[in-house]
Write an enzyme that holds these catalytic residues in place. Structure first.
Site, PDB file in Angstrom:
ATOM      1  N   GLN A  78       1.138  36.265  42.955  1.00  0.00           N
ATOM      2  CA  GLN A  78      -0.196  36.225  42.357  1.00  0.00           C
ATOM      3  C   GLN A  78      -1.267  36.474  43.411  1.00  0.00           C
ATOM      4  OE1 GLN A  78      -0.575  35.311  38.921  1.00  0.00           O
ATOM      5  NE2 GLN A  78      -2.684  35.928  39.168  1.00  0.00           N
ATOM      6  N   PHE A  79      -1.489  37.739  43.768  1.00  0.00           N
ATOM      7  CA  PHE A  79      -2.473  38.056  44.803  1.00  0.00           C
ATOM      8  C   PHE A  79      -3.878  37.652  44.415  1.00  0.00           C
ATOM      9  CE2 PHE A  79      -2.966  41.823  42.213  1.00  0.00           C
ATOM     10  CZ  PHE A  79      -4.294  42.187  42.389  1.00  0.00           C
ATOM     11  N   THR A  80      -4.159  37.516  43.124  1.00  0.00           N
ATOM     12  CA  THR A  80      -5.512  37.188  42.687  1.00  0.00           C
ATOM     13  C   THR A  80      -5.937  35.776  43.067  1.00  0.00           C
ATOM     14  OG1 THR A  80      -4.757  36.566  40.472  1.00  0.00           O
ATOM     15  CG2 THR A  80      -5.446  38.861  40.792  1.00  0.00           C
TER      16      THR A  80
END
Length: 149
Positions: A78-80
């Site tokens: 989950q890079f966000t």
């Protein structure tokens, strides 16, 4: 690294309408990697997650670990989690790790969780995923290795 941990009664991830991973009781982990993260960050998170006592005991108190309840983990990249929303209305993701580092760290994180004795299901790094969960409690815990030291 950042991890959002949610205690779940069930969770699953689909890619192209195919179930890639599914668990019953356990944790859904949303995992973000930043440039500069290293093995020490992984070790810290695995120790904290493995030993975290947020499942209820016979008295209804959060006193049991995931291992105590034979739980499993669904780990989703989950890079966000590294979104910067200070300016404007469109988030910047420049604080997220470059894909080569982030993929390697995510894979190593999951391997280290497995090595600790936990069952780990995963999504697929960089894929368009549909994640479903039933948050139990709800219980949601945030980990940020940069604020842990």
């Amino acid at each position: 690294m950042k991890v959002v941990l949610q205690r779940v009664s069930k969770a699953s991830v689909k890619i192209d309408d195919q179930v890639k991973g599914a668990i019953n009781k356990g944790y859904l982990l949303l995992v973000g990697v930043a440039d500069g993260d290293e093995q020490a960050d992984i070790d810290y998170l695995v120790r904290k997650i493995h030993n975290l006592r947020i499942f209820e005991d016979e008295s209804g108190r959060m006193n049991r670990s995931i291992e105590d309840v034979s739980g499993a983990i669904l780990s989703i990249s989950q890079f966000t989690l590294f979104a910067d929303t200070k300016k404007g209305n469109r988030p910047s993701f420049t604080k997220a790790g470059v894909p080569e580092l982030a993929t390697a760290m995510y894979d190593q994180f999951n391997a280290t969780l497995r090595k600790s004795g936990l069952q780990v299901e995963t999504g697929e790094f960089g894929a368009d995923m549909q994640v479903s969960l039933t948050n139990d409690g709800p219980v949601t815990i945030l980990f940020d290795t940069k604020s842990a030291h």
